[in-house]
Design a protein around this motif. Sequence first.
Motif, PDB file in Angstrom:
ATOM      1  N   TYR A   8       0.805  -1.206   0.000  1.00 40.20           N
ATOM      2  CA  TYR A   8       0.000   0.000   0.000  1.00 40.20           C
ATOM      3  C   TYR A   8       0.851   1.275   0.000  1.00 40.20           C
ATOM      4  CZ  TYR A   8      -3.989  -3.007   0.298  1.00 40.20           C
ATOM      5  OH  TYR A   8      -4.929  -3.962   0.008  1.00 40.20           O
ATOM      6  N   TRP A   9       1.647   1.389  -1.048  1.00 40.17           N
ATOM      7  CA  TRP A   9       2.347   2.638  -1.359  1.00 40.17           C
ATOM      8  C   TRP A   9       2.173   2.865  -2.855  1.00 40.17           C
ATOM      9  CZ3 TRP A   9       4.817   6.335   1.576  1.00 40.17           C
ATOM     10  CH2 TRP A   9       5.484   7.327   0.848  1.00 40.17           C
ATOM     11  N   PHE A  10       1.267   3.792  -3.175  1.00 42.81           N
ATOM     12  CA  PHE A  10       0.973   4.085  -4.573  1.00 42.81           C
ATOM     13  C   PHE A  10       1.549   5.450  -4.924  1.00 42.81           C
ATOM     14  CE2 PHE A  10      -2.515   1.414  -2.960  1.00 42.81           C
ATOM     15  CZ  PHE A  10      -2.417   0.339  -3.826  1.00 42.81           C
ATOM     16  N   ASN A  11       2.301   5.511  -5.994  1.00 43.33           N
ATOM     17  CA  ASN A  11       2.963   6.758  -6.377  1.00 43.33           C
ATOM     18  C   ASN A  11       1.977   7.879  -6.680  1.00 43.33           C
ATOM     19  OD1 ASN A  11       5.535   5.672  -6.087  1.00 43.33           O
ATOM     20  ND2 ASN A  11       5.580   4.914  -8.206  1.00 43.33           N
ATOM     21  N   ASP A  12       0.759   7.531  -7.074  1.00 39.50           N
ATOM     22  CA  ASP A  12      -0.246   8.572  -7.352  1.00 39.50           C
ATOM     23  C   ASP A  12      -1.180   8.790  -6.166  1.00 39.50           C
ATOM     24  OD1 ASP A  12      -1.533   6.140  -7.477  1.00 39.50           O
ATOM     25  OD2 ASP A  12      -2.737   6.644  -9.243  1.00 39.50           O
ATOM     26  N   GLY A  13      -0.842   8.198  -5.011  1.00 36.36           N
ATOM     27  CA  GLY A  13      -1.681   8.371  -3.828  1.00 36.36           C
ATOM     28  C   GLY A  13      -1.652   9.802  -3.322  1.00 36.36           C
ATOM     29  N   ASP A  14      -2.734  10.243  -2.676  1.00 30.91           N
ATOM     30  CA  ASP A  14      -2.827  11.618  -2.191  1.00 30.91           C
ATOM     31  C   ASP A  14      -2.892  11.701  -0.668  1.00 30.91           C
ATOM     32  OD1 ASP A  14      -5.322  10.607  -1.748  1.00 30.91           O
ATOM     33  OD2 ASP A  14      -6.396  12.012  -3.027  1.00 30.91           O
ATOM     34  N   THR A  15      -2.748  10.561   0.002  1.00 34.54           N
ATOM     35  CA  THR A  15      -2.823  10.529   1.468  1.00 34.54           C
ATOM     36  C   THR A  15      -1.711   9.655   2.026  1.00 34.54           C
ATOM     37  OG1 THR A  15      -5.233  10.810   1.439  1.00 34.54           O
ATOM     38  CG2 THR A  15      -4.265   9.918   3.456  1.00 34.54           C
ATOM     39  N   ILE A  16      -0.976  10.201   3.004  1.00 34.60           N
ATOM     40  CA  ILE A  16       0.081   9.449   3.679  1.00 34.60           C
ATOM     41  C   ILE A  16      -0.435   9.026   5.046  1.00 34.60           C
ATOM     42  CG2 ILE A  16       2.458   9.479   4.536  1.00 34.60           C
ATOM     43  CD1 ILE A  16       2.198   9.852   1.506  1.00 34.60           C
ATOM     44  N   ASP A 102      -3.378  -1.888  15.266  1.00 36.50           N
ATOM     45  CA  ASP A 102      -2.510  -2.977  14.839  1.00 36.50           C
ATOM     46  C   ASP A 102      -2.240  -2.872  13.340  1.00 36.50           C
ATOM     47  OD1 ASP A 102      -1.457  -5.854  15.657  1.00 36.50           O
ATOM     48  OD2 ASP A 102      -2.433  -6.033  13.710  1.00 36.50           O
ATOM     49  N   ALA A 103      -0.970  -3.076  12.950  1.00 39.13           N
ATOM     50  CA  ALA A 103      -0.604  -2.957  11.542  1.00 39.13           C
ATOM     51  C   ALA A 103      -1.353  -3.968  10.685  1.00 39.13           C
ATOM     52  CB  ALA A 103       0.907  -3.131  11.373  1.00 39.13           C
ATOM     53  N   ASN A 104      -1.547  -5.174  11.183  1.00 39.02           N
ATOM     54  CA  ASN A 104      -2.292  -6.181  10.427  1.00 39.02           C
ATOM     55  C   ASN A 104      -3.748  -5.767  10.232  1.00 39.02           C
ATOM     56  OD1 ASN A 104      -0.075  -7.932  10.172  1.00 39.02           O
ATOM     57  ND2 ASN A 104      -0.515  -8.884  12.143  1.00 39.02           N
ATOM     58  N   ASP A 105      -4.349  -5.151  11.257  1.00 38.66           N
ATOM     59  CA  ASP A 105      -5.729  -4.682  11.131  1.00 38.66           C
ATOM     60  C   ASP A 105      -5.831  -3.614  10.051  1.00 38.66           C
ATOM     61  OD1 ASP A 105      -6.212  -6.348  13.245  1.00 38.66           O
ATOM     62  OD2 ASP A 105      -6.787  -4.777  14.662  1.00 38.66           O
ATOM     63  N   LEU A 106      -4.844  -2.725  10.004  1.00 42.77           N
ATOM     64  CA  LEU A 106      -4.861  -1.660   9.003  1.00 42.77           C
ATOM     65  C   LEU A 106      -4.782  -2.234   7.595  1.00 42.77           C
ATOM     66  CD1 LEU A 106      -4.906   1.314   8.271  1.00 42.77           C
ATOM     67  CD2 LEU A 106      -2.434   1.386   8.636  1.00 42.77           C
ATOM     68  N   VAL A 107      -3.951  -3.233   7.394  1.00 47.42           N
ATOM     69  CA  VAL A 107      -3.841  -3.865   6.072  1.00 47.42           C
ATOM     70  C   VAL A 107      -5.153  -4.545   5.693  1.00 47.42           C
ATOM     71  CG1 VAL A 107      -2.696  -5.697   4.763  1.00 47.42           C
ATOM     72  CG2 VAL A 107      -1.342  -4.148   6.173  1.00 47.42           C
ATOM     73  N   VAL A 108      -5.815  -5.193   6.653  1.00 48.86           N
ATOM     74  CA  VAL A 108      -7.111  -5.815   6.382  1.00 48.86           C
ATOM     75  C   VAL A 108      -8.123  -4.759   5.951  1.00 48.86           C
ATOM     76  CG1 VAL A 108      -9.074  -7.028   7.439  1.00 48.86           C
ATOM     77  CG2 VAL A 108      -6.742  -7.789   7.902  1.00 48.86           C
ATOM     78  N   LEU A 109      -8.095  -3.606   6.611  1.00 44.90           N
ATOM     79  CA  LEU A 109      -8.999  -2.511   6.240  1.00 44.90           C
ATOM     80  C   LEU A 109      -8.698  -2.015   4.830  1.00 44.90           C
ATOM     81  CD1 LEU A 109     -11.228  -0.521   7.225  1.00 44.90           C
ATOM     82  CD2 LEU A 109      -9.364   1.020   7.881  1.00 44.90           C
ATOM     83  N   LEU A 110      -7.426  -1.847   4.521  1.00 42.41           N
ATOM     84  CA  LEU A 110      -7.049  -1.393   3.180  1.00 42.41           C
ATOM     85  C   LEU A 110      -7.410  -2.444   2.131  1.00 42.41           C
ATOM     86  CD1 LEU A 110      -3.610   0.275   3.988  1.00 42.41           C
ATOM     87  CD2 LEU A 110      -5.749   1.422   3.422  1.00 42.41           C
ATOM     88  N   ASP A 111      -7.233  -3.707   2.465  1.00 42.25           N
ATOM     89  CA  ASP A 111      -7.660  -4.776   1.554  1.00 42.25           C
ATOM     90  C   ASP A 111      -9.132  -4.614   1.201  1.00 42.25           C
ATOM     91  OD1 ASP A 111      -5.191  -6.002   1.471  1.00 42.25           O
ATOM     92  OD2 ASP A 111      -5.679  -7.547   2.933  1.00 42.25           O
ATOM     93  N   PHE A 113     -11.039  -1.792   1.396  1.00 45.78           N
ATOM     94  CA  PHE A 113     -11.299  -0.583   0.613  1.00 45.78           C
ATOM     95  C   PHE A 113     -10.790  -0.686  -0.818  1.00 45.78           C
ATOM     96  CE2 PHE A 113     -11.538   1.915   4.762  1.00 45.78           C
ATOM     97  CZ  PHE A 113     -12.911   2.055   4.671  1.00 45.78           C
ATOM     98  N   TYR A 114      -9.719  -1.438  -1.015  1.00 49.00           N
ATOM     99  CA  TYR A 114      -9.172  -1.589  -2.363  1.00 49.00           C
ATOM    100  C   TYR A 114      -9.737  -2.808  -3.089  1.00 49.00           C
ATOM    101  CZ  TYR A 114      -5.879   2.270  -2.127  1.00 49.00           C
ATOM    102  OH  TYR A 114      -5.328   3.537  -2.064  1.00 49.00           O
ATOM    103  N   GLY A 115     -10.710  -3.466  -2.481  1.00 52.18           N
ATOM    104  CA  GLY A 115     -11.404  -4.559  -3.149  1.00 52.18           C
ATOM    105  C   GLY A 115     -10.632  -5.853  -3.263  1.00 52.18           C
ATOM    106  N   LYS A 116      -9.534  -5.992  -2.519  1.00 56.00           N
ATOM    107  CA  LYS A 116      -8.735  -7.220  -2.598  1.00 56.00           C
ATOM    108  C   LYS A 116      -9.335  -8.350  -1.774  1.00 56.00           C
ATOM    109  CE  LYS A 116      -4.266  -5.082  -3.653  1.00 56.00           C
ATOM    110  NZ  LYS A 116      -2.841  -5.024  -3.276  1.00 56.00           N
ATOM    111  N   ASN A 117      -9.973  -7.994  -0.682  1.00 59.91           N
ATOM    112  CA  ASN A 117     -10.636  -8.983   0.162  1.00 59.91           C
ATOM    113  C   ASN A 117     -11.753  -8.258   0.908  1.00 59.91           C
ATOM    114  OD1 ASN A 117     -11.323 -11.211   1.793  1.00 59.91           O
ATOM    115  ND2 ASN A 117      -9.196 -11.907   1.811  1.00 59.91           N
ATOM    116  N   VAL A 118     -12.857  -8.048   0.209  1.00 64.13           N
ATOM    117  CA  VAL A 118     -13.956  -7.250   0.739  1.00 64.13           C
ATOM    118  C   VAL A 118     -14.699  -8.032   1.823  1.00 64.13           C
ATOM    119  CG1 VAL A 118     -16.116  -6.080   0.152  1.00 64.13           C
ATOM    120  CG2 VAL A 118     -14.199  -6.044  -1.449  1.00 64.13           C
ATOM    121  N   THR A 127      -9.392 -13.535  10.879  1.00 62.06           N
ATOM    122  CA  THR A 127      -8.438 -12.798  10.036  1.00 62.06           C
ATOM    123  C   THR A 127      -9.069 -11.637   9.292  1.00 62.06           C
ATOM    124  OG1 THR A 127      -8.793 -14.282   8.132  1.00 62.06           O
ATOM    125  CG2 THR A 127      -7.038 -14.861   9.705  1.00 62.06           C
ATOM    126  N   ARG A 128     -10.409 -11.558   9.247  1.00 59.89           N
ATOM    127  CA  ARG A 128     -11.065 -10.479   8.509  1.00 59.89           C
ATOM    128  C   ARG A 128     -12.087  -9.719   9.355  1.00 59.89           C
ATOM    129  NH1 ARG A 128      -8.200  -8.699   4.256  1.00 59.89           N
ATOM    130  NH2 ARG A 128      -6.835 -10.460   3.812  1.00 59.89           N
TER     131      ARG A 128
END
Length: 322
Positions: A8-16, A102-111, A113-118, A127-128
Amino acid sequence: MIKRHPTYWFNDGDTILHQKVLSDHDDNDIFYRIHHSRFSWPESPKFLPGSSSQLVSELGSYISDNDQNTFRTMGENDSDEELLDGLNGCKYVVLDHEQAIDANDLVVLLDHFYGKNVLSPESDLTTRIVPILRITSLDQLNIPTLHEEAKKSFVRSFPNNAQELANFQGECAEEALAVAIQYDIRQPQKPLLYYLATQTHLELHEADSQDSRTSISTLSHTISTHMISLFTPLLFTPPPTSHMECTDALAEHWMPLVIAPAIEDSAMGKPLQTLERMKDVNWSECGLCEECVRIKREEWTEEQDRVWKIMDTWILEADAKE
């Protein structure tokens, strides 16, 4: 040194997103560069325009009245310049120690939002569903709509009647009950308490508080005591049927087919499972007529429903004692 997330580091991302890891060293902090538009639940103040987050104004710094050096120090090393180049105007959000995200929780949330594991009814509980439940809660990112969706998925993961509960196997029942209590999710608490009360071994998840451990242990012990008192007389007494011949046949096979398996399985305190096993016996082969078999199975189903309903009273009584 800045560590950016490998996915989850996109060069065209607008939020850090600055994920502060729970340690004494900022060297382990993780940065994500994502798209603000992906956060389609705008209730969270962390992701609203004009919130307490800042805009990056130049290499390694951001516009803010407070904590001026937080982001600037992340860009003081030459090795960070390439990483930070092009971030001007990006929204900068710090997920700090106080939120304990938790870092793992954040990745699950991003998954999600980005439709990888809705999040869906088929999502895995541990795990979800639970990670999204945690991170969207009021004391973390506060995303109410998704939090409610996660609650519904959590509820669907557990039985909602006596017959389903009779066949339920809860691999993470202790942790699930602690989560249900923490987020005030009432419906799963009864089946989870029953399941734990029927276990001979209760070990709560390490993350659960001592209060939670005591409460769950007390409740499960109280319910177990009630179930044994209620069910033991029924278990050790062969019931009558409509026909004398069927009553005699049932009594003849009651010890080997009901009592002996129950003793072997310590099932005096497992009424729903034992009643279900009684219903599954091929009583016709034991000499009972079809009508008597049907009636007995209906009666045992009614007894399961009675246990399910009376558990509400037992839980209220146990709560009143605390």
